[in-house]
Write a protein that holds these residues in place. Structure first.
Motif, mmCIF file in Angstrom:
data_model
loop_
_atom_site.group_PDB
_atom_site.id
_atom_site.type_symbol
_atom_site.label_atom_id
_atom_site.label_comp_id
_atom_site.label_asym_id
_atom_site.label_seq_id
_atom_site.Cartn_x
_atom_site.Cartn_y
_atom_site.Cartn_z
ATOM 1 N N VAL A 264 0.834 -1.199 0.000
ATOM 2 C CA VAL A 264 0.000 0.000 0.000
ATOM 3 C C VAL A 264 0.865 1.243 0.000
ATOM 4 C CG1 VAL A 264 -1.912 -1.136 1.196
ATOM 5 C CG2 VAL A 264 -0.200 0.114 2.534
ATOM 6 N N GLU A 265 0.310 2.335 -0.530
ATOM 7 C CA GLU A 265 0.926 3.657 -0.463
ATOM 8 C C GLU A 265 0.024 4.552 0.371
ATOM 9 O OE1 GLU A 265 3.891 3.985 -1.537
ATOM 10 O OE2 GLU A 265 3.912 2.046 -2.560
ATOM 11 N N THR A 266 0.617 5.435 1.141
ATOM 12 C CA THR A 266 -0.146 6.214 2.118
ATOM 13 C C THR A 266 0.257 7.683 2.114
ATOM 14 O OG1 THR A 266 1.464 5.788 3.891
ATOM 15 C CG2 THR A 266 -0.314 4.173 3.601
ATOM 16 N N CYS A 267 -0.602 8.495 2.679
ATOM 17 C CA CYS A 267 -0.273 9.896 2.945
ATOM 18 C C CYS A 267 -1.117 10.339 4.132
ATOM 19 C CB CYS A 267 -0.518 10.776 1.720
ATOM 20 S SG CYS A 267 -2.247 11.107 1.355
ATOM 21 N N GLY A 268 -0.923 11.573 4.587
ATOM 22 C CA GLY A 268 -1.656 12.067 5.736
ATOM 23 C C GLY A 268 -3.113 12.383 5.419
ATOM 24 N N LEU A 269 -3.959 12.292 6.438
ATOM 25 C CA LEU A 269 -5.350 12.695 6.285
ATOM 26 C C LEU A 269 -5.438 14.202 6.060
ATOM 27 C CD1 LEU A 269 -7.056 10.737 9.204
ATOM 28 C CD2 LEU A 269 -7.432 10.342 6.766
ATOM 29 N N PRO A 270 -6.392 14.659 5.254
ATOM 30 C CA PRO A 270 -6.549 16.109 5.065
ATOM 31 C C PRO A 270 -6.833 16.846 6.373
ATOM 32 C CG PRO A 270 -7.787 14.889 3.410
ATOM 33 C CD PRO A 270 -7.322 13.883 4.412
ATOM 34 N N ASN A 271 -7.530 16.163 7.307
ATOM 35 C CA ASN A 271 -7.873 16.787 8.586
ATOM 36 C C ASN A 271 -7.059 16.221 9.737
ATOM 37 O OD1 ASN A 271 -9.102 14.268 8.464
ATOM 38 N ND2 ASN A 271 -10.809 14.880 9.778
ATOM 39 N N ALA A 272 -5.829 15.773 9.440
ATOM 40 C CA ALA A 272 -4.992 15.170 10.477
ATOM 41 C C ALA A 272 -4.784 16.094 11.664
ATOM 42 C CB ALA A 272 -3.642 14.776 9.879
ATOM 43 N N ALA A 273 -4.733 17.403 11.429
ATOM 44 C CA ALA A 273 -4.493 18.360 12.509
ATOM 45 C C ALA A 273 -5.565 18.288 13.588
ATOM 46 C CB ALA A 273 -4.419 19.780 11.948
ATOM 47 N N ASP A 274 -6.773 17.812 13.233
ATOM 48 C CA ASP A 274 -7.850 17.704 14.220
ATOM 49 C C ASP A 274 -7.513 16.709 15.325
ATOM 50 O OD1 ASP A 274 -9.211 19.443 12.603
ATOM 51 O OD2 ASP A 274 -10.573 17.931 11.773
ATOM 52 N N TYR A 275 -6.580 15.796 15.063
ATOM 53 C CA TYR A 275 -6.279 14.729 16.015
ATOM 54 C C TYR A 275 -4.891 14.865 16.638
ATOM 55 C CZ TYR A 275 -10.040 12.931 13.120
ATOM 56 O OH TYR A 275 -11.212 12.806 12.413
ATOM 57 N N LEU A 276 -4.209 15.977 16.366
ATOM 58 C CA LEU A 276 -2.851 16.162 16.841
ATOM 59 C C LEU A 276 -2.771 17.234 17.918
ATOM 60 C CD1 LEU A 276 -1.032 16.135 13.383
ATOM 61 C CD2 LEU A 276 -1.262 14.233 14.987
ATOM 62 N N GLU A 277 -1.832 17.050 18.824
ATOM 63 C CA GLU A 277 -1.565 18.068 19.838
ATOM 64 C C GLU A 277 -0.804 19.229 19.206
ATOM 65 O OE1 GLU A 277 -2.709 17.924 22.914
ATOM 66 O OE2 GLU A 277 -3.657 16.004 22.438
ATOM 67 N N PRO A 278 -0.949 20.426 19.751
ATOM 68 C CA PRO A 278 -0.199 21.561 19.205
ATOM 69 C C PRO A 278 1.314 21.329 19.287
ATOM 70 C CG PRO A 278 -1.922 22.303 20.704
ATOM 71 C CD PRO A 278 -1.830 20.819 20.868
ATOM 72 N N VAL A 279 2.031 21.828 18.304
ATOM 73 C CA VAL A 279 3.491 21.730 18.311
ATOM 74 C C VAL A 279 4.042 22.686 19.349
ATOM 75 C CG1 VAL A 279 5.589 22.127 16.967
ATOM 76 C CG2 VAL A 279 3.615 21.002 15.911
ATOM 77 N N THR A 280 4.955 22.216 20.178
ATOM 78 C CA THR A 280 5.555 23.068 21.210
ATOM 79 C C THR A 280 7.025 23.309 20.876
ATOM 80 O OG1 THR A 280 6.039 21.127 22.573
ATOM 81 C CG2 THR A 280 3.984 22.298 23.011
ATOM 82 N N PRO A 281 7.508 24.533 21.063
ATOM 83 C CA PRO A 281 8.915 24.829 20.758
ATOM 84 C C PRO A 281 9.830 24.322 21.857
ATOM 85 C CG PRO A 281 7.842 26.766 21.641
ATOM 86 C CD PRO A 281 6.766 25.717 21.519
ATOM 87 N N ASP A 282 11.104 24.317 21.562
ATOM 88 C CA ASP A 282 12.119 23.968 22.548
ATOM 89 C C ASP A 282 12.007 24.956 23.717
ATOM 90 O OD1 ASP A 282 14.533 23.693 24.010
ATOM 91 O OD2 ASP A 282 15.547 22.904 22.235
ATOM 92 N N ALA A 283 11.868 24.425 24.921
ATOM 93 C CA ALA A 283 11.682 25.271 26.109
ATOM 94 C C ALA A 283 12.885 26.161 26.389
ATOM 95 C CB ALA A 283 11.384 24.400 27.327
ATOM 96 N N ARG A 284 14.031 25.826 25.832
ATOM 97 C CA ARG A 284 15.236 26.631 26.091
ATOM 98 C C ARG A 284 15.274 27.894 25.251
ATOM 99 N NH1 ARG A 284 19.347 21.909 24.724
ATOM 100 N NH2 ARG A 284 17.775 21.772 23.057
ATOM 101 N N LEU A 285 14.428 27.981 24.229
ATOM 102 C CA LEU A 285 14.435 29.146 23.350
ATOM 103 C C LEU A 285 13.705 30.320 23.993
ATOM 104 C CD1 LEU A 285 13.686 27.421 19.925
ATOM 105 C CD2 LEU A 285 15.912 28.189 20.807
ATOM 106 N N LYS A 286 14.251 31.485 23.836
ATOM 107 C CA LYS A 286 13.654 32.705 24.394
ATOM 108 C C LYS A 286 13.329 33.724 23.312
ATOM 109 C CE LYS A 286 14.243 30.929 28.462
ATOM 110 N NZ LYS A 286 13.068 30.346 29.170
ATOM 111 N N ASP A 287 14.108 33.727 22.260
ATOM 112 C CA ASP A 287 13.908 34.699 21.189
ATOM 113 C C ASP A 287 12.646 34.352 20.392
ATOM 114 O OD1 ASP A 287 14.350 35.451 18.151
ATOM 115 O OD2 ASP A 287 15.559 36.842 19.343
ATOM 116 N N PRO A 288 11.692 35.285 20.249
ATOM 117 C CA PRO A 288 10.438 35.001 19.540
ATOM 118 C C PRO A 288 10.643 34.482 18.118
ATOM 119 C CG PRO A 288 10.260 37.060 20.732
ATOM 120 C CD PRO A 288 11.698 36.643 20.837
ATOM 121 N N ALA A 289 11.620 35.032 17.414
ATOM 122 C CA ALA A 289 11.871 34.596 16.043
ATOM 123 C C ALA A 289 12.357 33.152 16.010
ATOM 124 C CB ALA A 289 12.897 35.513 15.387
ATOM 125 N N LYS A 290 13.223 32.803 16.964
ATOM 126 C CA LYS A 290 13.724 31.433 17.016
ATOM 127 C C LYS A 290 12.618 30.465 17.431
ATOM 128 C CE LYS A 290 18.564 32.587 17.905
ATOM 129 N NZ LYS A 290 19.719 32.440 18.821
#
Length: 228
Positions: A16-42
């Motif tokens: 089989v060949e696969t790809c992500g669901l179009p609405n995959a974001a509905d089932y995912l936790e928010p992405v969190t940045p590295d806690a050591r970063l302080k600079d907003p741009a980084k």
């Protein structure tokens, strides 16, 4: 009296060949940045990098991925391949495959780790009846044979030769001409290049069949009869 006297119960080879669901974001936790970063741009850049990396992996997760193509081979039908552009297509093709697989040994390459769990989980989400298979890496493999485990003896990749379908085919002298990789499939789906998706899944099934024949899992192709 034997059961299913007229049923072909020779092996069935599937990929089989696969790809992500179009609405995959509905089932995912928010992405969190590295806690050591302080600079907003980084922080913003870190979130963007992690989001992109996660998007690349959606097709490997059977909880937030979907099947976009399924190909399989039997002695009676040879290789067939179908694309699943919509969820309805996926439901239909999975149902048809499971019917064809009834009473057969299912042959895959890395199928116990990926293809078969993906197909079973998608069948659960889509409400499709499916068989119970022994997918334990070191179990008896009831109902299925994984060529990857047969050829690696259950060990992880060596630091020398890669242990992929293409690498083993080349090692056994089986020609490999397809230049498409599984990681290319999501982009092809997004671009509507379904012909390339079909070409790739067909190639993978044919290579798996050739490899299975080479190591004796599937009977060798009969020699053509000589006509006087």
């Amino acid at each position: 009296m034997a059961m299913y006297p007229d049923m072909d119960v020779s092996p069935i080879v599937v990929d089989v060949e696969t790809c992500g669901l179009p609405n995959a974001a509905d089932y995912l936790e928010p992405v969190t940045p590295d806690a050591r970063l302080k600079d907003p741009a980084k922080i913003e850049a870190d979130i963007a990098d992690k989001t992109a990396a996660r998007l690349d992996r959606l097709g490997l997760d059977w909880n937030v991925g979907r099947i976009v193509a399924i190909g399989y081979w039997t002695e009676q039908r040879d290789t067939v391949a179908y694309v699943c552009q919509m969820e309805e297509d996926e439901q239909r093709e999975l149902s048809v495959f499971w019917r064809h697989a009834k009473q057969r040994t299912i042959v895959t390459f890395n199928g116990r780790n990926f293809d078969l769990p993906f197909m079973i989980q998608r069948s659960r989400y889509l409400g499709i009846a499916h068989p119970t298979l022994d997918l334990r890496p070191y179990g008896g493999g009831q109902g299925n044979v994984d060529l990857y485990l047969e050829l690696t003896f259950g060990r992880k990749d060596s630091p020398c030769m890669r242990q992929t379908l293409r690498a083993f085919c080349r090692r056994f002298g089986i020609p490999v001409t397809d230049e498409i990789a599984g990681k290319d499939i999501p982009a092809m789906v997004a671009a509507g290049e379904w012909d390339k998706v079909v070409s790739h899944v067909t190639s993978d099934v044919d290579l798996t069949v050739a490899l299975a024949r080479r190591i004796g899992v599937v009977q060798p192709q009969p020699e053509p009869s000589m006509v006087a």
